[in-house]
Design a protein around this motif. Structure first.
Motif, PDB file in Angstrom:
ATOM      1  N   THR A   1      -0.176   4.468  -3.919  1.00 45.62           N
ATOM      2  CA  THR A   1      -0.409   3.068  -3.589  1.00 45.62           C
ATOM      3  C   THR A   1      -0.708   2.959  -2.106  1.00 45.62           C
ATOM      4  N   LEU A   2      -1.852   2.383  -1.785  1.00 42.33           N
ATOM      5  CA  LEU A   2      -2.285   2.206  -0.404  1.00 42.33           C
ATOM      6  C   LEU A   2      -2.369   0.719  -0.096  1.00 42.33           C
ATOM      7  N   ALA A   3      -1.947   0.333   1.089  1.00 40.34           N
ATOM      8  CA  ALA A   3      -2.048  -1.069   1.498  1.00 40.34           C
ATOM      9  C   ALA A   3      -2.208  -1.154   3.001  1.00 40.34           C
ATOM     10  N   ILE A   4      -2.940  -2.163   3.435  1.00 38.26           N
ATOM     11  CA  ILE A   4      -3.053  -2.452   4.864  1.00 38.26           C
ATOM     12  C   ILE A   4      -2.036  -3.525   5.210  1.00 38.26           C
ATOM     13  N   VAL A   5      -1.169  -3.213   6.148  1.00 39.62           N
ATOM     14  CA  VAL A   5      -0.088  -4.113   6.557  1.00 39.62           C
ATOM     15  C   VAL A   5      -0.271  -4.447   8.036  1.00 39.62           C
ATOM     16  N   ASP A   6       0.644  -5.236   8.563  1.00 38.88           N
ATOM     17  CA  ASP A   6       0.510  -5.651   9.963  1.00 38.88           C
ATOM     18  C   ASP A   6       0.498  -4.458  10.916  1.00 38.88           C
ATOM     19  N   GLN A   7       1.186  -3.374  10.542  1.00 37.87           N
ATOM     20  CA  GLN A   7       1.328  -2.216  11.428  1.00 37.87           C
ATOM     21  C   GLN A   7       0.309  -1.113  11.165  1.00 37.87           C
ATOM     22  N   GLY A   8      -0.546  -1.272  10.152  1.00 41.27           N
ATOM     23  CA  GLY A   8      -1.524  -0.229   9.846  1.00 41.27           C
ATOM     24  C   GLY A   8      -1.605   0.034   8.365  1.00 41.27           C
ATOM     25  N   VAL A   9      -1.605   1.307   7.978  1.00 44.68           N
ATOM     26  CA  VAL A   9      -1.741   1.700   6.580  1.00 44.68           C
ATOM     27  C   VAL A   9      -0.381   2.125   6.018  1.00 44.68           C
ATOM     28  N   ASP A  10      -0.062   1.565   4.870  1.00 47.41           N
ATOM     29  CA  ASP A  10       1.185   1.856   4.166  1.00 47.41           C
ATOM     30  C   ASP A  10       0.849   2.731   2.957  1.00 47.41           C
ATOM     31  N   VAL A  11       1.542   3.858   2.801  1.00 42.88           N
ATOM     32  CA  VAL A  11       1.270   4.808   1.718  1.00 42.88           C
ATOM     33  C   VAL A  11       2.540   5.033   0.920  1.00 42.88           C
ATOM     34  N   ALA A  12       2.430   4.943  -0.403  1.00 47.37           N
ATOM     35  CA  ALA A  12       3.548   5.276  -1.291  1.00 47.37           C
ATOM     36  C   ALA A  12       3.036   6.257  -2.336  1.00 47.37           C
ATOM     37  N   ILE A  13       3.756   7.377  -2.520  1.00 49.04           N
ATOM     38  CA  ILE A  13       3.345   8.430  -3.446  1.00 49.04           C
ATOM     39  C   ILE A  13       4.415   8.601  -4.511  1.00 49.04           C
ATOM     40  N   LYS A  14       3.995   8.562  -5.758  1.00 49.95           N
ATOM     41  CA  LYS A  14       4.911   8.747  -6.881  1.00 49.95           C
ATOM     42  C   LYS A  14       4.479   9.950  -7.698  1.00 49.95           C
ATOM     43  N   GLY A  15       5.405  10.903  -7.883  1.00 51.87           N
ATOM     44  CA  GLY A  15       5.129  12.026  -8.771  1.00 51.87           C
ATOM     45  C   GLY A  15       4.844  13.345  -8.087  1.00 51.87           C
ATOM     46  N   ALA A  16       4.735  13.379  -6.753  1.00 54.58           N
ATOM     47  CA  ALA A  16       4.501  14.632  -6.036  1.00 54.58           C
ATOM     48  C   ALA A  16       5.830  15.225  -5.571  1.00 54.58           C
ATOM     49  N   ARG A  17       5.847  16.532  -5.347  1.00 52.44           N
ATOM     50  CA  ARG A  17       7.076  17.229  -4.974  1.00 52.44           C
ATOM     51  C   ARG A  17       7.050  17.585  -3.485  1.00 52.44           C
ATOM     52  N   PHE A  18       8.007  17.045  -2.758  1.00 49.38           N
ATOM     53  CA  PHE A  18       8.186  17.399  -1.349  1.00 49.38           C
ATOM     54  C   PHE A  18       9.645  17.819  -1.193  1.00 49.38           C
ATOM     55  N   GLU A  19       9.904  19.102  -1.427  1.00 46.16           N
ATOM     56  CA  GLU A  19      11.275  19.576  -1.529  1.00 46.16           C
ATOM     57  C   GLU A  19      11.722  20.265  -0.248  1.00 46.16           C
ATOM     58  N   GLY A  20      13.003  20.094   0.068  1.00 43.63           N
ATOM     59  CA  GLY A  20      13.623  20.800   1.173  1.00 43.63           C
ATOM     60  C   GLY A  20      13.111  20.388   2.536  1.00 43.63           C
ATOM     61  N   LEU A  21      13.484  21.203   3.518  1.00 40.37           N
ATOM     62  CA  LEU A  21      13.104  20.920   4.907  1.00 40.37           C
ATOM     63  C   LEU A  21      11.597  20.994   5.090  1.00 40.37           C
TER      64      LEU A  21
ATOM     65  N   LEU B   1       8.168   7.860  -0.754  1.00 38.43           N
ATOM     66  CA  LEU B   1       8.102   8.738  -1.914  1.00 38.43           C
ATOM     67  C   LEU B   1       8.905   8.128  -3.049  1.00 38.43           C
ATOM     68  N   ASP B   2       8.404   8.303  -4.250  1.00 38.69           N
ATOM     69  CA  ASP B   2       9.090   7.818  -5.446  1.00 38.69           C
ATOM     70  C   ASP B   2       9.298   8.997  -6.385  1.00 38.69           C
ATOM     71  N   ASP B   3      10.559   9.396  -6.540  1.00 41.06           N
ATOM     72  CA  ASP B   3      10.905  10.504  -7.420  1.00 41.06           C
ATOM     73  C   ASP B   3      11.307  10.023  -8.808  1.00 41.06           C
ATOM     74  N   GLY B   4      10.971   8.788  -9.132  1.00 36.91           N
ATOM     75  CA  GLY B   4      11.307   8.227 -10.426  1.00 36.91           C
ATOM     76  C   GLY B   4      12.373   7.162 -10.368  1.00 36.91           C
ATOM     77  N   TYR B   5      12.894   6.918  -9.165  1.00 33.01           N
ATOM     78  CA  TYR B   5      13.960   5.925  -8.990  1.00 33.01           C
ATOM     79  C   TYR B   5      13.528   4.779  -8.076  1.00 33.01           C
ATOM     80  N   GLY B   6      12.228   4.654  -7.872  1.00 35.64           N
ATOM     81  CA  GLY B   6      11.712   3.621  -6.977  1.00 35.64           C
ATOM     82  C   GLY B   6      11.314   4.222  -5.647  1.00 35.64           C
ATOM     83  N   PRO B   7      10.383   3.599  -4.938  1.00 34.41           N
ATOM     84  CA  PRO B   7       9.904   4.143  -3.660  1.00 34.41           C
ATOM     85  C   PRO B   7      10.979   4.104  -2.578  1.00 34.41           C
ATOM     86  N   GLU B   8      11.073   5.207  -1.853  1.00 35.67           N
ATOM     87  CA  GLU B   8      12.035   5.322  -0.744  1.00 35.67           C
ATOM     88  C   GLU B   8      11.269   5.684   0.523  1.00 35.67           C
ATOM     89  N   PRO B   9      11.334   4.850   1.566  1.00 31.74           N
ATOM     90  CA  PRO B   9      10.624   5.169   2.810  1.00 31.74           C
ATOM     91  C   PRO B   9      11.143   6.469   3.435  1.00 31.74           C
TER      92      PRO B   9
END
Length: 400
Positions: free
Chosen positions: A166-186, A206-214
């Motif tokens: 999900t991409l959106a233009i907000v007051d501060q620039g571009v807002d990105v939310a990704i659901k379903g990708a794996r970003f594990e560990g450090l 990122l959304d791991d299935g429990y809603g987007p988390e900044p």
């Protein structure tokens, strides 16, 4: 071959050309002629589609039509729905079409292919993802994120796995939310931070299935309505274009006139309550708690005379006695419409109603209830803010 084929008269609801002998022909425009073997001979309203992905990409259905024909399509979708419910508006405003490259919010899909991730809209009536190499509807700031996101997701999707972006233009620039990708560990954490910093993102969630988390938000992300900044929850609904939003607001403004007390029902983040509520007393009701909290924060910061309530208007619509307190009501329900609320409104004494709709069919059914209750549909304003799409919006203004 003869060009004396069947004439295309108009565009049907799904974007096909409808011929004089009753055939639905894909990618045909009014004024085209269609031979018996399906060959299309272009007429004056057929234009060369600007995008190489059309018609395969499901993001657009009408790129083969000129603007005059698209405007006719948008207007006719609204008027045909009203006619089916035996309603004739007193006035029809000129159609508003948002320009190309103006989409400020979009949901794209990513899928892991043999050559890496494909990112884009899906094919019409399919889960197949069109790998986007150009786009004439997205704001260039959003399209500029496609190639970097393709690289970011290069090894973050399971084999055959998919993600939603999900991409959106907000007051501060571009807002990105990704659901379903794996970003594990450090390593995954560092990749997110590096990507967000490199591209100057306003936020990355990122959304791991429990809603987007900044995971990256250096400053609180906001969106502004009428100059009032409102906290924006990740993934929250916004009108597709700022241009279309402005057209809807102005049409609603004309519908409520100088009403001193207004109710904004299905208020969302406050698109109408904040843009039109300054100098008035406002009541705003919304069924999603996070949106209500954001709306309340914006209204309080701007010191508006506003009462914001978390209320499910499908299960608990405002009753007639409550509605009678207001000089005007604005409502902007989901696609299903506002059946229960329109039933109560039809019995109310509220002088003015501005009904914002993203579905002419459900709007017409609700409008029929209001008209049966004694309201007149003074004006409809058709709006096509989803450029080259069959998706149509409108504002209907009613008076008692």
């Amino acid at each position: 071959m003869s060009v004396d084929g069947s004439l295309v008269l108009r565009v049907a609801a799904l974007g096909d050309g409808l011929t004089e002998d009753g055939r639905h022909v894909a990618l045909a425009a009014p004024g085209d002629r269609v031979d018996t073997d399906g060959t299309i001979h272009f007429g004056p309203h057929h234009q060369e589609p600007p995008c190489r992905h059309f018609p395969e990409c499901g993001g657009c259905q009408l790129q083969h039509l000129d603007d005059a024909t698209i405007a006719d399509f948008v207007r006719d979708r609204v008027l045909n729905a009203l006619e089916a419910n035996e309603i004739v508006p007193d006035d029809v405003a000129p159609v508003h079409l948002s320009p190309p490259q103006s989409r400020r919010r979009a949901v794209l899909h990513a899928i892991n292919g043999p050559k890496g991730p494909r990112i884009g809209f899906t094919k019409e009536r399919s889960h197949h993802v069109i790998d986007m190499s150009e786009c004439h509807v997205l704001d260039p700031r959003l399209f500029a994120m496609v190639a970097p996101l393709r690289a970011l997701l290069g090894n973050r999707l399971a084999k055959g796995g998919a993600a939603e972006i999900t991409l959106a233009i907000v007051d501060q620039g571009v807002d990105v939310a990704i659901k379903g990708a794996r970003f594990e560990g450090l390593e995954g954490h560092d990749a997110i931070i590096d990507f967000a910093e490199q591209h100057g993102l306003a936020r990355l969630s990122l959304d791991d299935g429990y809603g987007p988390e900044p995971r990256w938000e250096p400053r609180p992300v906001t969106i502004s309505f009428g100059g009032i900044a409102v906290p924006l929850p990740p993934g929250a609904f916004l009108q597709a274009t700022a241009d279309g939003e402005a057209a809807l607001i102005e049409a609603a403004r004309g519908g409520i006139g100088d009403a001193a007390t207004i109710a904004d029902l299905f208020a969302g983040l406050g698109t109408f309550a904040l843009s039109l509520g300054q100098g008035r007393r406002v009541y705003a009701a919304e069924g999603e708690r996070a949106l209500v909290e954001s709306l309340k924060a914006g209204a309080n910061a701007a010191r508006l005379h506003a009462v914001c309530e978390h209320r499910d208007l499908f299960r608990r619509p405002l009753e007639t006695a409550e509605l009678d307190r207001f000089e005007a009501v604005i409502l902007d329900p989901p696609r299903a419409g506002a059946r229960e609320q329109s039933i109560r409104l039809a019995e109310a004494k509220t002088p003015h109603i501005a009904y914002v709709s993203c579905n002419p069919a459900s709007f017409a059914k609700d409008a029929a209830r209001l008209v049966a209750g004694g309201y007149r549909l003074r004006r409809v304003t058709p709006v096509g803010q989803f450029r080259w799409s069959t998706h149509v919006e409108l504002v209907g203004t009613f008076e008692r």
